[in-house]
Structure formats: C-alpha cells, structure tokens
Design a protein around this motif. Sequence first.
Motif, PDB file in Angstrom:
ATOM      1  N   PHE A  17       0.834  -1.202   0.000  1.00 13.67           N
ATOM      2  CA  PHE A  17       0.000   0.000   0.000  1.00 13.67           C
ATOM      3  C   PHE A  17       0.868   1.250   0.000  1.00 13.67           C
ATOM      4  O   PHE A  17       0.583   2.222  -0.710  1.00 13.67           O
ATOM      5  CB  PHE A  17      -0.926  -0.004   1.221  1.00 13.67           C
ATOM      6  CG  PHE A  17      -1.805   1.214   1.308  1.00 13.67           C
ATOM      7  CD1 PHE A  17      -2.938   1.314   0.517  1.00 13.67           C
ATOM      8  CD2 PHE A  17      -1.484   2.260   2.162  1.00 13.67           C
ATOM      9  CE1 PHE A  17      -3.742   2.439   0.580  1.00 13.67           C
ATOM     10  CE2 PHE A  17      -2.279   3.394   2.226  1.00 13.67           C
ATOM     11  CZ  PHE A  17      -3.416   3.479   1.434  1.00 13.67           C
ATOM     12  N   LEU A  18       1.932   1.227   0.800  1.00 16.50           N
ATOM     13  CA  LEU A  18       2.840   2.369   0.825  1.00 16.50           C
ATOM     14  C   LEU A  18       3.509   2.553  -0.530  1.00 16.50           C
ATOM     15  O   LEU A  18       3.603   3.671  -1.047  1.00 16.50           O
ATOM     16  CB  LEU A  18       3.898   2.176   1.916  1.00 16.50           C
ATOM     17  CG  LEU A  18       4.949   3.292   2.042  1.00 16.50           C
ATOM     18  CD1 LEU A  18       4.275   4.616   2.361  1.00 16.50           C
ATOM     19  CD2 LEU A  18       5.990   2.931   3.109  1.00 16.50           C
ATOM     20  N   GLY A  19       3.941   1.433  -1.116  1.00 12.54           N
ATOM     21  CA  GLY A  19       4.558   1.517  -2.442  1.00 12.54           C
ATOM     22  C   GLY A  19       3.590   2.015  -3.498  1.00 12.54           C
ATOM     23  O   GLY A  19       3.961   2.822  -4.367  1.00 12.54           O
ATOM     24  N   PHE A  20       2.332   1.562  -3.406  1.00 10.32           N
ATOM     25  CA  PHE A  20       1.323   2.009  -4.367  1.00 10.32           C
ATOM     26  C   PHE A  20       1.020   3.494  -4.186  1.00 10.32           C
ATOM     27  O   PHE A  20       0.833   4.231  -5.161  1.00 10.32           O
ATOM     28  CB  PHE A  20       0.045   1.188  -4.199  1.00 10.32           C
ATOM     29  CG  PHE A  20      -1.106   1.673  -5.023  1.00 10.32           C
ATOM     30  CD1 PHE A  20      -1.066   1.590  -6.414  1.00 10.32           C
ATOM     31  CD2 PHE A  20      -2.218   2.243  -4.422  1.00 10.32           C
ATOM     32  CE1 PHE A  20      -2.127   2.053  -7.185  1.00 10.32           C
ATOM     33  CE2 PHE A  20      -3.276   2.705  -5.179  1.00 10.32           C
ATOM     34  CZ  PHE A  20      -3.236   2.607  -6.574  1.00 10.32           C
ATOM     35  N   THR A  21       0.974   3.946  -2.928  1.00 12.72           N
ATOM     36  CA  THR A  21       0.725   5.364  -2.668  1.00 12.72           C
ATOM     37  C   THR A  21       1.810   6.230  -3.289  1.00 12.72           C
ATOM     38  O   THR A  21       1.518   7.255  -3.926  1.00 12.72           O
ATOM     39  CB  THR A  21       0.650   5.625  -1.156  1.00 12.72           C
ATOM     40  OG1 THR A  21      -0.392   4.816  -0.586  1.00 12.72           O
ATOM     41  CG2 THR A  21       0.365   7.088  -0.875  1.00 12.72           C
ATOM     42  N   VAL A  22       3.057   5.816  -3.113  1.00  7.10           N
ATOM     43  CA  VAL A  22       4.163   6.547  -3.736  1.00  7.10           C
ATOM     44  C   VAL A  22       4.045   6.514  -5.252  1.00  7.10           C
ATOM     45  O   VAL A  22       4.281   7.520  -5.943  1.00  7.10           O
ATOM     46  CB  VAL A  22       5.512   5.955  -3.286  1.00  7.10           C
ATOM     47  CG1 VAL A  22       6.672   6.601  -4.047  1.00  7.10           C
ATOM     48  CG2 VAL A  22       5.703   6.134  -1.784  1.00  7.10           C
ATOM     49  N   HIS A  23       3.652   5.354  -5.778  1.00  2.00           N
ATOM     50  CA  HIS A  23       3.471   5.210  -7.230  1.00  2.00           C
ATOM     51  C   HIS A  23       2.398   6.172  -7.740  1.00  2.00           C
ATOM     52  O   HIS A  23       2.560   6.783  -8.807  1.00  2.00           O
ATOM     53  CB  HIS A  23       3.082   3.769  -7.546  1.00  2.00           C
ATOM     54  CG  HIS A  23       2.664   3.542  -8.971  1.00  2.00           C
ATOM     55  ND1 HIS A  23       3.549   3.487 -10.023  1.00  2.00           N
ATOM     56  CD2 HIS A  23       1.422   3.376  -9.506  1.00  2.00           C
ATOM     57  CE1 HIS A  23       2.883   3.302 -11.152  1.00  2.00           C
ATOM     58  NE2 HIS A  23       1.589   3.229 -10.872  1.00  2.00           N
ATOM     59  N   VAL A  24       1.320   6.326  -6.977  1.00  4.06           N
ATOM     60  CA  VAL A  24       0.222   7.207  -7.390  1.00  4.06           C
ATOM     61  C   VAL A  24       0.673   8.660  -7.406  1.00  4.06           C
ATOM     62  O   VAL A  24       0.521   9.365  -8.410  1.00  4.06           O
ATOM     63  CB  VAL A  24      -1.009   7.032  -6.476  1.00  4.06           C
ATOM     64  CG1 VAL A  24      -2.027   8.137  -6.741  1.00  4.06           C
ATOM     65  CG2 VAL A  24      -1.657   5.682  -6.717  1.00  4.06           C
ATOM     66  N   VAL A  25       1.226   9.122  -6.288  1.00  5.14           N
ATOM     67  CA  VAL A  25       1.548  10.553  -6.168  1.00  5.14           C
ATOM     68  C   VAL A  25       2.729  10.963  -7.036  1.00  5.14           C
ATOM     69  O   VAL A  25       2.959  12.159  -7.237  1.00  5.14           O
ATOM     70  CB  VAL A  25       1.810  10.940  -4.697  1.00  5.14           C
ATOM     71  CG1 VAL A  25       0.587  10.687  -3.843  1.00  5.14           C
ATOM     72  CG2 VAL A  25       3.027  10.211  -4.151  1.00  5.14           C
ATOM     73  N   THR A  26       3.451  10.000  -7.567  1.00  5.68           N
ATOM     74  CA  THR A  26       4.548  10.328  -8.486  1.00  5.68           C
ATOM     75  C   THR A  26       4.206   9.981  -9.932  1.00  5.68           C
ATOM     76  O   THR A  26       5.064  10.083 -10.811  1.00  5.68           O
ATOM     77  CB  THR A  26       5.832   9.575  -8.085  1.00  5.68           C
ATOM     78  OG1 THR A  26       5.579   8.160  -8.080  1.00  5.68           O
ATOM     79  CG2 THR A  26       6.318  10.010  -6.716  1.00  5.68           C
ATOM     80  N   GLY A  27       2.955   9.584 -10.182  1.00  7.25           N
ATOM     81  CA  GLY A  27       2.556   9.147 -11.511  1.00  7.25           C
ATOM     82  C   GLY A  27       2.056  10.259 -12.412  1.00  7.25           C
ATOM     83  O   GLY A  27       1.752  11.373 -11.950  1.00  7.25           O
TER      84      GLY A  27
END
Length: 566
Positions: A17-27
């Motif tokens: 979830f943390l990795g996905f959150t970072v993926h979202v906000v940097t996408g």
Amino acid sequence: MGSTSLSSNGGMSGRNFLGFTVHVVTGRWFSVFASFLIMAGVSATYLFGAYSKVIKATLGYSQTDLNMLGFSKDVGANVGIVAGLLTEVTPVWFGLLIGATMNFVGYFMIWLAVTGRIAKPKVWHMCLYIFIGTNSQNFANTGALVTCVKNFPESRGSMIGLLKGYIGLGAAILTHIYLAIYGNDEKSLILLIAWLPAAISVVFLYSIRPMKVIRQPNELTVFYHFLYTSILLACYLLAISVLQKWVSFSQAAYAGSATVTICLLFFPLGIAIREELALWNQMKQPIDPPSAVKEEKSEEVKQEEIEDTGCLANICSRPPRGEDYTILQALLSLDMFILFIATVCGLGSSLTAIDNLGQVGESLGYPTKTVSTFVSLVSIWSFFGRVFAGFYSESLLVRYNIPRPLVLAFSLLLSCAGLLLIAFPTSGSVYAASIIIGFSFGCQMPLLFAIISELFGLKRFATLSNCVQVAMPLGSYLLNVQLAGKMYDQEATKELAKIGLKRSQVKELICHGKNCYMLSFATLAAVTFFGVLISLLLVYRTREFYKGDIYKYREEAETIGENKSS
C-alpha cells in the motif's frame, strides 16, 4: 504470490500500500489531477469584475483609473516570457514556488489597501500590486500546462482544453468557496485569492514534473472520463448560479454548496488512482514494464544538437511547419505575426468585455447580486468553450483534417455577436452576452496554444506560448484603457454636466444608461471581425500542413504491452 499487489486476505498489504501510494503521487495521472487544481486556483484574474467595484468605491478611482488597473492585471496575467524562460532552465517546482509567493504578496497588498490597513496607495502602487499578483499565474500556468502537454503530446488538444477549462471554472469555484467562508464581503474575496491558490501550488510542488512519455491504448478514453467529471462540475455550478438568481442563499446554504463543489472537484482523483492502479498491477506482472517513447537519434542529429547555438541559430532558414523552431525563427515568422494580430483583436476585445461586465451591469441598472451572476456565467461558459475547443477541434482535425485556425475564426465570429448584444442591449441581453463572450473567450485560448505547439513544435513551447500572450494586454490597453474607459468617463462627465456638477465634486464617476458602452462595444465588435479575417488568412496559409500527419512522432511511440511478445 510475493510479486502480486494483494495480500492473502484479498486486500493490499501495508508495504504494498505504501509503495502504491508513492506510485500514485509520483505518476502521470496524479500529476494531471494536481494540474487541474492548480489551474482552477490561478483563475483569480477572471474575478476582477467581481471585486473591481469595491476597489473603485473604497479608493475613489475613476473608470479610467480602474481600467488602468485592469490593464495592469492583463499585462501581469499574460506577459509570462520570464516564466517561460525560467521553466526551460529550472525545475518546475521552483517556478511554482515563485508563483505562489508572488500571488500571495500581490493580492495581500491589495486587500490591505481596500481594508484601510495601509495608507491609501497611489494608482501606480495598485497597478504594481495587481501586476505581481496576476503575473504569478504564468508560473503556475506554464509549469502545469507545458509539463502536461509534454507528458501527453499525442493528446495535446484534449489536455490543453481540460486544463484551460479548469481555469474557466476556477472563478466560479473560488466564488462559491468565498461565499461559504466569508459571506457576501467583496473585500474578503481578495483575501481568499491571496492565500488559497498559493497554498494549492505549494501542496503540489513536487507532483508536477516532466515524465517519460508512455502510450496507453485507453489514453483518450481516460481524458473523456476527465471531461465528463468536469462537465458534471460545470453543470452543477451553472445550476447553482441560476438558482441564486431566484433564491436568497444563507451562508449555511453557501457552505453546503461549496462542499458539494469541492467533492466534485476531487472526482478526477478517483480516475487518476484507477489508472495508476492498472499500471501498478501491470508492472507486477512477469513482463517487461510499459515502454516509453523511443527517441533514438543518429550521431548526425546529436551533433546538430550540440552545434545548435539556441534561439539565434538559423533565423532565416526556418524548418518546415511542425518541426521544432528556435525562439527567433518562430517570432519572426509570418504565421506568428498573424496569430499575434488575431490575438490582439479577439482576446483583447474579450478581455475588455469581461473586465467591464461589472460596470456594464451597473450602467444598465442590474443589482449587485445579478452582476456577480454575469461573472459566474462568463466563468462557467468559458469552461465549456475551452473543453469544446480542445476536444472538438481535436476530433475535427483527426477525422476531417479541419485546421484549428478555422475553428479559431469561428470562435471570433461568435464573440462579435456577444459584443453587439451589449452595444445594443435589450431586456436580459447581458445574460446572453455573458454566455456567448465566455464561451468564445474560452475557445480562443486552447486553440491558440494548440496551434503554436503544432506549427512551431514543443521544444520551445513554454516560451513561445507566453510570448504570444503579450498580445492580450496590448489589446486590453488599446481597447480597454484607451477606448472603453475613456468613452465611459466621457459619458459619465456629460451626465454630471446635465445636473450642474463637476468631476471634482463627486467621489466616484458613474454612468447610467445604454449610451455608456454602446459606441465602445460596437467598435470592439468591428475589431473582432477584423480578427476573423486575419484568422482566415492563417487558415489559407496552413491548409496543406493540416492535411498531413502533423504528429509525426507517433511512429516512434510504443504502446504499453507492445513488447510482450518480443
């Protein structure tokens, strides 16, 4: 299933979830959502008609003084050459930070002046304050819009239309928020536009940045989903604006309306998360990740780039339309000159009309509440014009090779009709004029930006788009300050003379009746029609270019998943 994004209970694990959150906000898609909010925030320049009366009343300015403020606003909002050049040599976050600082300083000083917290400033002081405040939008505008166009080059028309559309909606959004927080206090509107847009830019400083260009098969579909959510927001704002005409809202009702507005404003975030989740899951599959656009260059091309001396190189030897021009090659071309004149005539007239809407309503006897409705109508229909120009002109271009300059000429012709409705007003005609002028004004901006990117390439797009915008304050000065403002003051002075008063005997110079703006707006309509003829000349010159494939780089792109079989 260690490589999957889901834990054994069907949910996403904490680490994933943390990795996905970072993926979202940097996408890329979250960057688009952040850009929507930033563009909505920088729309304060279109609220000048809503708070200009309080400046005029509290500081005792004449209409000529007020129009000089309007001209300074237009200069600040459209002279963004520094912002464009800075964007090319510094990170995007740096430009956004500068813009946020300028926005707060400029508008906060205006608020201090109108609330009497500082000594009454001279006119040129106020011109400086409003120039600083409105010039800030160029840093946010350039950072968000240019970055998104470069991140989604194949959807530039749709991208520009959406981003410019949110600027159009922004004035109505800010008005709803201001009424919910401060009530019907025009001075507090200035305070709101000092801190809120600056805060939005600071929050998303690191979300807006250039990224690798990825071709997604559903990219256009996603943009249409963004379009539908923005239309839903626009329809809601329009419904509330109409309802306010018939029903007196309490502050609690305004608070409820603003809450719904903010919820609708955040709908695109769900779309962005959905697309980033699809990419996240695809990246977890045992296949190659989505491939970026390949930009393989021969040694000869690389050597040419090394030897390129910048904007001074090959001024007289221009590349074909659609290739990357240097700054001077573009600025000294006939196509750019035609665009510049059309912008002076069309956008200069539209800006003059929008800036004077408050005084037009007052001269024709409309109440203050109704004048605010005119401003909201311009804002909302400006949005419809922007998305219409972005998406529909893209569709006409792809399907029928209809050049964008022809759509630009049509939008200018439509503006003529709106200007004539104010020049020769009838009952309720200002409502129709607000809709027509707002729609046509909205059409012109994304068309102008898209035409520049298509004719002169994307390499210097940040600087060239801001260079052409210089035409807007030039048109505003000639048509607003020198034409509309002086004609208004002359009519108001005639009214004073009829009752035996002089200008020095009254604090505020006010004109009443149809004659206040009749001649000036009839002249604006004639100037805009000249812009139509100039635009048709550009249609003729670019007819062969728009018949071909103007996005040649498409052949170099790879679709997501295309390399699965390799």
